[in-house]
Structures are given as structure tokens and as C-alpha cells.
Design a protein around this motif. Structure first.
Motif, PDB file in Angstrom:
ATOM      1  N   ALA A   1       0.758  -1.022   0.120  1.00  0.00           N
ATOM      2  CA  ALA A   1      -0.005  -0.046  -0.040  1.00  0.00           C
ATOM      3  C   ALA A   1       0.871   1.176   0.061  1.00  0.00           C
ATOM      4  O   ALA A   1       0.391   2.202  -0.535  1.00  0.00           O
ATOM      5  CB  ALA A   1      -1.012  -0.159   1.187  1.00  0.00           C
TER       6      ALA A   1
ATOM      7  N   ASP B   1       2.268  10.671  -2.337  1.00  0.00           N
ATOM      8  CA  ASP B   1       1.106  11.152  -3.042  1.00  0.00           C
ATOM      9  C   ASP B   1      -0.024  11.414  -2.075  1.00  0.00           C
ATOM     10  O   ASP B   1       0.067  10.671  -0.841  1.00  0.00           O
ATOM     11  CB  ASP B   1       0.848  10.338  -4.282  1.00  0.00           C
ATOM     12  CG  ASP B   1       0.375   9.057  -4.241  1.00  0.00           C
ATOM     13  OD1 ASP B   1      -0.566   8.679  -3.237  1.00  0.00           O
ATOM     14  OD2 ASP B   1       1.003   8.004  -4.849  1.00  0.00           O
ATOM     15  N   SER B   2      -1.185  11.463  -2.386  1.00  0.00           N
ATOM     16  CA  SER B   2      -2.164  11.781  -1.637  1.00  0.00           C
ATOM     17  C   SER B   2      -2.673  10.569  -0.961  1.00  0.00           C
ATOM     18  O   SER B   2      -2.696  10.451   0.503  1.00  0.00           O
ATOM     19  CB  SER B   2      -3.600  12.421  -2.374  1.00  0.00           C
ATOM     20  OG  SER B   2      -3.690  11.676  -3.610  1.00  0.00           O
ATOM     21  N   SER B   3      -2.688   9.432  -1.411  1.00  0.00           N
ATOM     22  CA  SER B   3      -3.070   8.249  -0.864  1.00  0.00           C
ATOM     23  C   SER B   3      -2.062   7.442   0.075  1.00  0.00           C
ATOM     24  O   SER B   3      -2.189   7.215   1.199  1.00  0.00           O
ATOM     25  CB  SER B   3      -3.206   6.888  -1.850  1.00  0.00           C
ATOM     26  OG  SER B   3      -3.829   7.412  -3.042  1.00  0.00           O
TER      27      SER B   3
ATOM     28  N   VAL C   1      -7.769  -0.366   2.743  1.00  0.00           N
ATOM     29  CA  VAL C   1      -7.310   0.083   1.665  1.00  0.00           C
ATOM     30  C   VAL C   1      -6.868  -1.152   0.762  1.00  0.00           C
ATOM     31  O   VAL C   1      -6.097  -2.231   1.223  1.00  0.00           O
ATOM     32  CB  VAL C   1      -5.775   1.061   2.010  1.00  0.00           C
ATOM     33  CG1 VAL C   1      -5.225   1.106   0.609  1.00  0.00           C
ATOM     34  CG2 VAL C   1      -6.084   2.266   2.313  1.00  0.00           C
ATOM     35  N   ARG C   2      -6.940  -1.304  -0.505  1.00  0.00           N
ATOM     36  CA  ARG C   2      -6.786  -2.486  -1.007  1.00  0.00           C
ATOM     37  C   ARG C   2      -5.488  -2.131  -2.319  1.00  0.00           C
ATOM     38  O   ARG C   2      -5.623  -1.451  -3.060  1.00  0.00           O
ATOM     39  CB  ARG C   2      -7.946  -2.855  -2.036  1.00  0.00           C
ATOM     40  CG  ARG C   2      -7.862  -4.093  -2.775  1.00  0.00           C
ATOM     41  CD  ARG C   2      -9.155  -4.465  -3.271  1.00  0.00           C
ATOM     42  NE  ARG C   2      -9.168  -4.975  -4.464  1.00  0.00           N
ATOM     43  CZ  ARG C   2     -10.471  -5.444  -4.942  1.00  0.00           C
ATOM     44  NH1 ARG C   2     -11.417  -5.022  -4.623  1.00  0.00           N
ATOM     45  NH2 ARG C   2     -10.509  -5.700  -6.419  1.00  0.00           N
TER      46      ARG C   2
ATOM     47  N   LYS D   1      -2.849  -2.468  -5.039  1.00  0.00           N
ATOM     48  CA  LYS D   1      -3.214  -2.928  -6.551  1.00  0.00           C
ATOM     49  C   LYS D   1      -2.643  -4.227  -6.672  1.00  0.00           C
ATOM     50  O   LYS D   1      -1.437  -4.591  -5.876  1.00  0.00           O
ATOM     51  CB  LYS D   1      -2.351  -1.732  -7.265  1.00  0.00           C
ATOM     52  CG  LYS D   1      -2.958  -0.586  -7.660  1.00  0.00           C
ATOM     53  CD  LYS D   1      -2.259   0.196  -8.625  1.00  0.00           C
ATOM     54  CE  LYS D   1      -2.985   1.825  -8.648  1.00  0.00           C
ATOM     55  NZ  LYS D   1      -4.479   1.973  -8.763  1.00  0.00           N
TER      56      LYS D   1
ATOM     57  N   ILE E   1      -4.951   3.281  -4.433  1.00  0.00           N
ATOM     58  CA  ILE E   1      -3.785   3.652  -4.533  1.00  0.00           C
ATOM     59  C   ILE E   1      -3.518   4.475  -6.059  1.00  0.00           C
ATOM     60  O   ILE E   1      -4.193   3.970  -6.980  1.00  0.00           O
ATOM     61  CB  ILE E   1      -2.957   2.206  -4.706  1.00  0.00           C
ATOM     62  CG1 ILE E   1      -3.215   1.452  -3.556  1.00  0.00           C
ATOM     63  CG2 ILE E   1      -1.486   2.760  -4.372  1.00  0.00           C
ATOM     64  CD1 ILE E   1      -2.645   1.581  -2.307  1.00  0.00           C
ATOM     65  N   LEU E   2      -2.622   5.302  -6.053  1.00  0.00           N
ATOM     66  CA  LEU E   2      -2.424   6.224  -7.212  1.00  0.00           C
ATOM     67  C   LEU E   2      -1.437   5.219  -8.240  1.00  0.00           C
ATOM     68  O   LEU E   2      -0.349   5.008  -7.656  1.00  0.00           O
ATOM     69  CB  LEU E   2      -1.995   7.552  -6.803  1.00  0.00           C
ATOM     70  CG  LEU E   2      -1.783   8.603  -7.652  1.00  0.00           C
ATOM     71  CD1 LEU E   2      -3.418   8.885  -8.188  1.00  0.00           C
ATOM     72  CD2 LEU E   2      -1.261   9.724  -7.467  1.00  0.00           C
ATOM     73  N   SER E   3      -1.927   5.338  -9.264  1.00  0.00           N
ATOM     74  CA  SER E   3      -0.842   4.653 -10.396  1.00  0.00           C
ATOM     75  C   SER E   3       0.100   5.554 -10.682  1.00  0.00           C
ATOM     76  O   SER E   3      -0.044   6.830 -10.873  1.00  0.00           O
ATOM     77  CB  SER E   3      -1.711   4.351 -11.706  1.00  0.00           C
ATOM     78  OG  SER E   3      -2.623   3.355 -11.496  1.00  0.00           O
TER      79      SER E   3
ATOM     80  N   ILE F   1      -4.941  12.348  -7.736  1.00  0.00           N
ATOM     81  CA  ILE F   1      -5.398  11.881  -6.595  1.00  0.00           C
ATOM     82  C   ILE F   1      -6.319  10.641  -6.625  1.00  0.00           C
ATOM     83  O   ILE F   1      -6.926  10.385  -7.686  1.00  0.00           O
ATOM     84  CB  ILE F   1      -6.363  13.048  -5.746  1.00  0.00           C
ATOM     85  CG1 ILE F   1      -6.843  12.470  -4.455  1.00  0.00           C
ATOM     86  CG2 ILE F   1      -7.763  13.308  -6.738  1.00  0.00           C
ATOM     87  CD1 ILE F   1      -7.363  13.715  -3.666  1.00  0.00           C
ATOM     88  N   ALA F   2      -6.128   9.537  -5.816  1.00  0.00           N
ATOM     89  CA  ALA F   2      -6.920   8.288  -5.974  1.00  0.00           C
ATOM     90  C   ALA F   2      -8.100   8.329  -4.919  1.00  0.00           C
ATOM     91  O   ALA F   2      -7.947   8.748  -3.855  1.00  0.00           O
ATOM     92  CB  ALA F   2      -5.875   7.148  -5.609  1.00  0.00           C
TER      93      ALA F   2
END
Lengths: 495, 399
Positions: A341, A363-365, A385-386, A388, B163-165, B176-177
Motif C-alpha cells: 500500500a 502522494d495523496s494516498s 485500503v486495497r 493494487k 492507490i495512485l498509479s 488523486i486516488a
């Protein structure tokens, strides 16, 4: 304002290791950074143990292929291959958890920290657990040794040769991947060689491959014995000689010194510091320990501008929290989920260039996720949260062993197993080791003390705010809750 | 506009006391808000390597059936697009779009020296790099860098995910994700985070700590903004109750709002069908088909279909020959679906794959995906594609 030994020592522990450990807190006031560094070096002197997480069953499956190969038997069946792959991936997960545990608990902090650096430098994805173990061993053994020796050993690992397609690099049918990355990413950096150098160097590496056990094999009939010209030198070079030519370039010392500087000191490079490091690294024949001594005993390393300015990588963040708050995870998967994550899963670098680091972690996440971790550890936040999917890692997902279940959604299955993880991360924190450090601190100075131990940068968050969100019902409760809140701030992401 | 600005100040102030307000105002005096009729892109990533040959089926090609005695889809089952090709049977909605003139298909899209690792190939598609170079920023992210100098919110590009790629991460600005605007960052500690943000008094500088606070401020204000926007004109249309259905519904609601988002990003997978391909692809295509169908119907009903350009991609196609496990292994070039009410080229835009001219069992690419990106950036988003992609790529004619 002169900096205290405490802040300098914490700085050293974060950069030369994975942060101060709870049992070292007392020492941070007693000793000078020089003394602490000496102790760190001493603690890393011993040769590291080989890490072997593969079980006998898997060992048998792998050695089986070798046996089959030797006796010219038919290949493994599809099912056997599937099981082997599955088992191998599970073992890589175990290797991940084992090594992360070493980063947290080993006294050889300096070695594990540099091994972690080289793990990103010699970045390699390979689903064969034995290959991964061998590469990790090369890196851990040489982490503080000689860069040239490590480069040569890494270049002969099955993991790297396979990852960079060198088994396809044959006389008259060169595959340039390995030669390219050796120059671009491992030694010189972009712009310091020509395409022609790559073509010629690739010829020198022809015939470099490995056997199923992961041992280096030189196939002389596939090797190109002709004359090559690499970086201005001409001869009938083999792979080792080409690596020597690369090491003769001063640029290699500069490239490595700069990368280490960015990793250990500051993303913002001070050219004069790096130039002098590179000069000495080159003169000292790529002795990594001497380079580290130059860094960690310099005055500039302890200057304010270099303190608290590094964004912790996800591994550094997680290991750092665990070193300060001793804890056990009931389910190790939680550690892997957090890595995924946050964007850094050991043994799965994004590509051969490794993790870019610095601001790219944020980043925001990922920022919100990082700041929620302390409350997740405390069962007050859920893991919803999942991460990828990584298809390289999943290889056809969880249904790969159940051929009949093609209609079952593997994602749904994955979610089910995540659901169980949703609420708490199922962590038990041993708080007593931590709280006892503050026994002699008067109540009014508690928060300042806790903050001083946790943060390397002046906090923008007021003491009143932390107090407002902390449990004031008792001394220990206050220490615990204030610690978790401070760990939930942007400042804690820095070291 | 005045009403909008007021509303936004209200929302923004929740997260930001002193630091961002003036900059927000500045941003809104510029032309940041998307006026009705403005164009957006929806990117649908088919993760895992979708098998393109069983997606757009060359029904008259013997080589196809020869290579796939078990997996080949019979002509009678395919949804015919003219004489030569048919769609996978699950893609009924896409067939309707084809009949309608709002589906385009690009065949043989790929890149030179293809990589067959999922991660690396996805990396290449996300960063729009050459296969021999490693970039750390994504192409949509660099679009944000180029487009949003001085913007305060990363909401110009939204990924419907937790999650952001990488594709969404620029050097200075990252998208933003958001998985669910209702939930967003509603965590046990949310109030603390907002108070921490209020507490932050410093003038933003260039230190890493400033970057963290800036990201946090943007995240909290974007979260509020997206939440409010998603409730301005929530779509009432029916969507399938799948992950993708929910995501497309969220995207539609945001498209109908005044949000400044130009790019939406969503993924579906895993298409990594080494075994049991038929069931897996059927299941995923049904999800895709139903969600896209509902989405298009919704856009049409609201008069926005001409403004939306949706395209699909996958990190690679699969091998031409089936494997021994009822599946296919990693391949190279692949097809892309282009869906919009504003297409200039429709149907099969270029020739089907040439199965007699393979590269060690894999398709050869004819169109570099970077030409597709350049076209979308330049012709649809009016952006400086050369600056974003680092090189000039010729435009295609589909929009």
C-alpha cells in the motif's frame, strides 16, 4: 544554535541504520556521534548468516529439475511447475518478512542499511526464491566491503543474469540488456558511454549464464572471443575485464558516491562534498567502509541542513516504528500489505532502476496511509485500503492452483482474506520498554521529551494540539497516545 | 461563477486556514473550472495483459484457428463487425456502440522492443518511456505538471482506486486516488489531521516538510471538493453492482458536476489468463461491457457523450498460440477500444494483425501507443504533447 548530541545521534541512527531502538534511548545522551558510529561499525563486522527460508519440500522440487536435467528425463509436469512457482512466491514473502525483521532487530544496523541501499541499486525481480536468496547474500556480505567485488559477484548471480536476459546473450546473437544496465544503472549513469560501448560490452558477457542451482556457468562455446573496444580500450575482453574497465572510470566512483550521498545524507546534493567523497572512494579502490566513514564522521553530515530532510522510505518508516515500539504481528501478511500500500515491497522493485525515492514516495494516498498507520497499530483505525495487484507476483492469481474454479473471482477471494485484516492489524505492542524511558521526566517536560525522541525536525504541530488528542488519564496512557499522535504527523515522515 | 466560488471557499476553509486560501482564489480566477461542454478523458486499464485476439477476433483467418484449436472463438459466436472481425461474445454493448458509430478499434498497438514482464511493460505504458529508459513520472502526471502550474488541487486527474498509479504521478503534481467519495479519508484520526493542517502556519517553502504539508492540504481539500461535487448532480441511472460499475457511476456523477477534472482513470483485472482463459475473460468482459454500456447510456441521456473520450489499454497482448493449460502466455501488441460520441474514425480503424508475420510467435506492433497518447493530449485535451512526452509523435485521426 548548536545541536545536542541526542539529535545528532538520532540523525546518525536514522541514516546509518533504521532509526534509534528503544533500548538505545539512554545511550543517545551519553555518547558522542563518533563513539556511536564506532559501535555501529563494530556491530556490523561479523559476516552475516546466509538466510534460507525455503523449506525442504521446495528444495526437493528445485533439485528435482536439476536431477531431471542431468538424467535427460522429461520436464516437470505443468502441475508440478505451478506448485513450484506458488511455493517459490510464498518463500519470497517469507524472505521479505525475515529480512525486514533483521532490519528491525539486528545489531548490524549499518550493514543491513547499506544492504537495503544495494538492494535498491542492484534492483532485481526474480520469482525464483533460491536465486533471490543468493543475490541477497552477495549484497549483505559485500554491503560494507568492496564495491568492485560486489559488482562482479552480483553480475554472476543467477537472479541478475536471468532478470537481464543474459542467458540469451550468445555469440553472434547478443542480448544487450545486461551490458546496458551494468553501465547505465550499476556503474556509470546515463550519458557516460555510447551505444557502441554497450554493443561491444555485450559481446564480452556472452556465455555468462547459470545452472538451475543458481551457480554461475560460463558457456565457452557461446562466448565471443573476438576483439572488442569498450570506452576506448581494445582487447579480447571477457566480462570481468569489461567490469574492470568500468571500475577504472572515475565516473563510476562519482556515480556511486553521489547515489549513496542522496540516500544517506540529502537528496539535494552538495557538489563539493560529493566530489571529495568520490575522489577518496576512487583512491581507496572502492572501499565502501571508508566511504561511509568519510560521510558519518564528517562535520557536514551533522549540519542542520542535512537533518530531518529525508523522506523515509516505506521500509524505513515501518522498521523505524518497530524499533521504537517493540511489537509482534499476529499475521505477517499485514507487513506485506503495508509495504504494497505504501509502494515499497522488498524483492519487487518497480524495475531495474530501483525505487526512485524522495518525493516520489508521497502522494495523496500514500501520505494519508502513512499517517494512519500508528492508529492502525493501535486498533483504532481499520485497514480498508486495497493495494493494487501485481501480476508478476500473482502470476495468474490465486486461482492458479484450482483449475476448475475459473468462474470464481480471484479478486473477491483476495478481498475476503483482506476483510479479515480490515479491523486491526493484530499487533501487540510491548509498551513497557518504551514508557520506562520517561520515568524520571517531570510531567510538564514529558511531551517535549517524547517529541524530541521521535522527530528530527521542528514540529509545526503545537503541544496543545497533541495534548488535546492524547489520553490524559495517566502517565503511561499519555505517553502512549501522545507517541501515536506524533507518529501520525507529516513531521514523522522525515528523518 | 460567484456562487461556485463562494461554495468552494466554504469547503476549502475546512482544511486550510491561512496557507491555501489566497492561492485557491487565484486558481479560480483563472480558467480552471471546466465549463459545460469541455472535454474529458476516461482511461480504462485492463490489467494483466488482455488477450486481444479473443477480443477482436479475426474470424476469417485460418492461422488464428490453427494456433488456437481449443481457445479460438468460432465465427458463429462472435459479434460480427463487418466480414473480417467479430467481438468477443460478452461485448454486446460494445457491438451496439460499433453499430452506433461511437466505437473505434485500433489494432496492433505496442512499442519497439516489447517487454513481457507485467510490471515493466505497464511501467512503459504508464511513463510513456522507451523500453530502454526508466522514467519516474507518468504521462498523465506530466500532463498535470504542464497544465496546472499554480493549481492547488490535484483533482484535474482522478483515479478511482485506493492507490495512485504511476501514470498519474508528475514531477511536481500528482493526481488523486479516490475509491469512494463518500468514504474518502474518513478515518479515526481525520479530525486530528484537519486540526494539524489548521495548525500549520508557516509560509510554504521548498523543504521536504513543506511538500508533505502541501500534499496533505491538497488531499484534504480535494477530498472535500470531490465529495461535494459528487453530490451536486449524482447520477440517477442504473449501473451494475460491480466494482467497475460503481467506479463508472462515480465518474459519471463527477462529469455531470462542475469539477475541474480532465482525466479519470480506472482499472479492471486481472486479465492474466495463463489458465482457464475462457471463464476469466468472459467474466471480466461482462463486467466491462455492462459498466461501459450503462456509462455511455448515462452520458448520452445527459448530453455529455460528445465530450467524453474513453479508451482501453492493457500492458501487452498475449501470444498467438494457446498454451497447454487452456490459456495464453504473455505477448506483445494489442488492440485498444476508443469510445466517444465525438470520434472522427469509427469501427476498425486499421488492419487486423498479420498472423503470418510474427516475431517469435508474437504480433508485431504497427502503431506506437505514444502516438495515441500524443493524439489524445493534443487533439482532445489541447495540451502540449511534445513537452509531456518528451518527443514529437505524429497524431492519428480518430479524434
Amino acid at each position: 544554535m548548536s545541536l545536542t548530541n541526542q539529535i545528532k545521534n538520532q540523525h546518525l541512527m536514522w541514516r546509518a541504520g533504521f532509526g534509534p531502538a528503544v533500548e538505545q534511548l539512554g545511550d543517545l545522551f551519553k555518547y558522542s556521534p563518533k563513539q556511536i558510529y564506532k559501535a555501529l561499525v563494530k556491530a556490523s563486522e561479523k559476516k552475516p548468516e546466509y538466510i534460507n527460508v525455503a523449506d525442504d519440500y521446495l528444495q526437493g522440487l528445485y533439485m528435482g529439475i536439476e536431477e531431471a536435467g542431468r538424467q535427460q528425463k522429461k520436464e516437470m509436469s505443468e502441475d508440478e511447475k505451478k506448485i513450484r512457482q506458488q511455493k517459490s512466491r510464498e518463500s519470497i514473502r517469507n524472505l521479505n518478512i525475515y529480512w525486514l525483521h533483521e532490519m528491525v532487530n539486528s545489531g548490524a544496523q549499518l550493514r543491513e542499511k547499506l544492504a537495503f541501499f544495494w538492494h535498491g541499486h542492484f534492483a532485481c525481480r526474480n520469482l525464483n526464491i533460491f536465486y533471490q536468496q543468493l543475490l541477497l547474500d552477495v549484497i549483505r556480505r559485500n554491503a560494507l566491503g568492496n564495491f568492485g567485488t560486489m559488482l562482479k559477484e552480483v553480475s554472476k548471480t543467477a537472479a541478475m543474469l536471468n532478470f537481464l536476459n543474459n542467458q540469451q546473450n550468445r555469440k553472434d546473437h547478443p542480448n544487450e540488456n545486461f551490458a546496458r544496465e551494468v553501465m547505465e544503472l550499476f556503474t556509470l549513469g546515463r550519458g557516460n558511454y555510447t551505444e557502441h560501448d554497450i554493443k561491444e560490452a555485450a559481446r564480452a558477457f556472452t556465455g555468462w549464464t547459470s545452472n538451475p542451482k543458481g551457480e554461475f556457468v560460463f558457456r565457452k562455446f557461446q562466448h565471443d572471443y573476438g576483439s572488442k573496444t569498450v570506452l576506448g580500450q581494445t582487447g579480447n575482453f571477457d566480462g570481468e575485464e569489461v567490469l574492470d574497465i568500468l571500475l577504472q572510470q572515475k565516473q563510476a566512483a562519482k556515480y556511486i558516491a553521489q547515489k549513496i550521498y542522496k540516500f544517506l545524507v540529502n537528496e539535494q546534493v552538495d557538489p563539493s562534498n560529493v566530489d571529495s567523497l568520490a575522489d577518496r572512494f576512487y583512491k581507496n579502490n572502492y572501499d565502501i567502509s571508508k566511504l561511509l566513514e568519510d560521510i558519518f564522521t564528517s562535520d557536514w553530515f551533522y549540519q542542520e541542513k542535512n537533518i530531518g530532510v529525508k523522506i523515509k522510505s516505506p521500509i524505513e518508516l515501518m522498521a523505524g516504528i518497530r524499533r521504537m515500539l517493540p511489537m509482534t504481528f499476529e499475521r505477517d501478511e499485514a507487513l506485506l500489505l503495508l509495504q504494497r500500500a505504501l509502494g515499497q515491497l522488498l524483492f519487487y522493485p518497480p524495475n531495474v532502476a530501483g525505487w526512485p525515492g524522495g518525493k516520489s514516495w508521497i502522494d495523496s494516498s500514500t501520505l494519508m496511509m502513512r499517517m494512519r498507520i500508528p492508529q492502525m497499530l493501535n486498533d483504532r483505525d481499520e485497514f480498508n485500503v486495497r493495494p493494487k495487484d501485481d501480476d508478476d507476483q500473482m502470476m495468474g492469481s490465486s486461482s492458479s492452483l484450482k483449475k476448475n474454479d475459473v468462474n470464481e473471482d480471484p479478486k473477491a477471494t483476495a478481498m475476503k482474506s483482506l476483510k479479515r485484516l480490515n479491523k486491526p492489524l493484530q499487533v501487540n505492542i510491548d509498551w513497557s520498554l518504551y514508557t520506562k524511558n520517561f520515568e524520571s521526566i517531570p510531567k510538564e517536560a514529558l511531551l517535549a521529551n517524547v517529541t524530541g525522541i521521535l522527530l528530527q525536525v521542528k514540529s509545526q504541530v503545537s503541544q496543545d494540539l497533541i495534548k488535546q488528542y492524547s489520553d490524559n488519564s495517566g502517565r503511561d496512557n499519555f505517553i502512549k497516545t501522545a507517541t501515536l499522535q506524533i507518529m501520525s504527523t507529516p513531521e514523522y515522515q522525515l528523518c | 461563477m460567484i456562487i461556485k466560488r463562494k461554495e468552494f471557499i466554504q469547503i476549502g476553509s475546512l482544511a486550510t486556514a491561512s496557507m491555501l486560501l489566497p492561492k485557491f482564489l487565484k486558481a479560480f480566477e483563472g480558467n480552471v473550472m471546466v465549463p459545460a461542454g469541455n472535454k474529458v478523458v476516461v482511461i480504462l486499464q485492463l490489467s494483466g495483459g488482455n488477450d486481444g485476439l479473443n477480443t477482436v477476433i479475426p474470424v476469417r483467418n485460418d492461422l488464428y484457428y490453427k494456433a488456437r484449436p481449443r481457445l479460438g472463438i468460432e465465427k458463429t459466436k462472435a459479434l460480427m463487425l463487418g466480414d473480417e472481425a467479430g467481438l468477443h461474445p460478452a461485448l454486446t454493448g460494445l457491438k451496439e456502440l460499433y453499430d452506433d458509430g461511437s466505437l473505434g478499434i485500433l489494432n496492433n498497438v505496442g512499442y519497439p522492443n516489447p517487454d513481457r514482464s507485467h510490471f515493466r511493460s505497464m511501467d512503459i505504458w504508464h511513463t510513456a518511456s522507451q523500453s530502454s529508459e526508466y522514467l519516474t513520472t507518468g504521462w498523465v502526471g506530466r500532463y498535470l505538471d504542464a497544465q496546472c502550474k499554480g493549481c492547488d488541487k490535484p483533482t484535474q486527474a482522478i483515479e478511482i482506486d485506493d492507490i495512485l498509479s504511476l501514470s498519474m504521478k508528475g514531477e511536481n503534481i500528482k493526481g488523486i486516488a479516490v475509491k469512494d467519495p463518500q468514504r474518502l479519508y474518513g478515518t479515526a484520526n481525520e479530525k486530528f489531521f484537519r486540526d494539524v493542517m489548521k495548525n500549520y502556519k508557516d509560509e510554504p517553502g521548498e523543504q521536504p516538510v513543506d511538500y508533505l504539508y502541501k500534499t496533505m492540504a491538497e488531499t484534504l481539500s480535494s477530498a472535500d471538493y470531490i465529495f461535494k461535487q459528487s453530490r451536486l448532480h449524482p447520477t440517477k441511472a442504473e449501473y451494475p453492482k460491480t466494482d467497475l460499475g460503481n467506479s463508472m457511476k462515480t465518474i459519471a456523477s463527477l462529469i455531470f458536476s462542475d469539477i475541474n477534472t480532465k482525466v479519470y482513470y480506472v482499472s479492471l483485472g486481472s486479465f492474466d489468463t495463463h489458465i482457464g482463459q475462457e471463464g476469466q475473460q468472459q467474466r471480466l468482459f461482462t463486467q466491462m461491457n455492462d459498466a461501459v454500456k450503462a456509462f455511455v447510456k448515462d452520458l448520452k441521456g445527459n448530453g455529455r457523450f460528445n465530450d467524453v473520450f474513453l479508451f482501453t489499454f492493457s500492458e501487452f497482448g498475449r501470444r498467438v498460440s494457446q498454451n497447454a493449460s487452456g490459456g495464453t502466455d504473455h505477448g506483445t501488441a494489442n488492440n485498444m477500444f476508443l469510445i466517444s460520441g465525438g470520434l472522427k474514425q469509427k469501427g476498425l480503424i486499421n488492419e487486423l494483425p498479420d498472423l503470418s508475420d510474427l516475431d517469435e510467435g508474437d504480433l508485431k506492433y504497427r502503431i506506437d501507443f505514444k502516438n495515441v497518447y500524443a493524439t489524445v493530449l493534443n487533439k482532445w485535451l489541447n495540451a502540449d504533447d511534445k513537452a509531456i512526452l518528451g518527443k514529437k509523435y505524429d497524431y492519428l485521426d480518430f479524434v
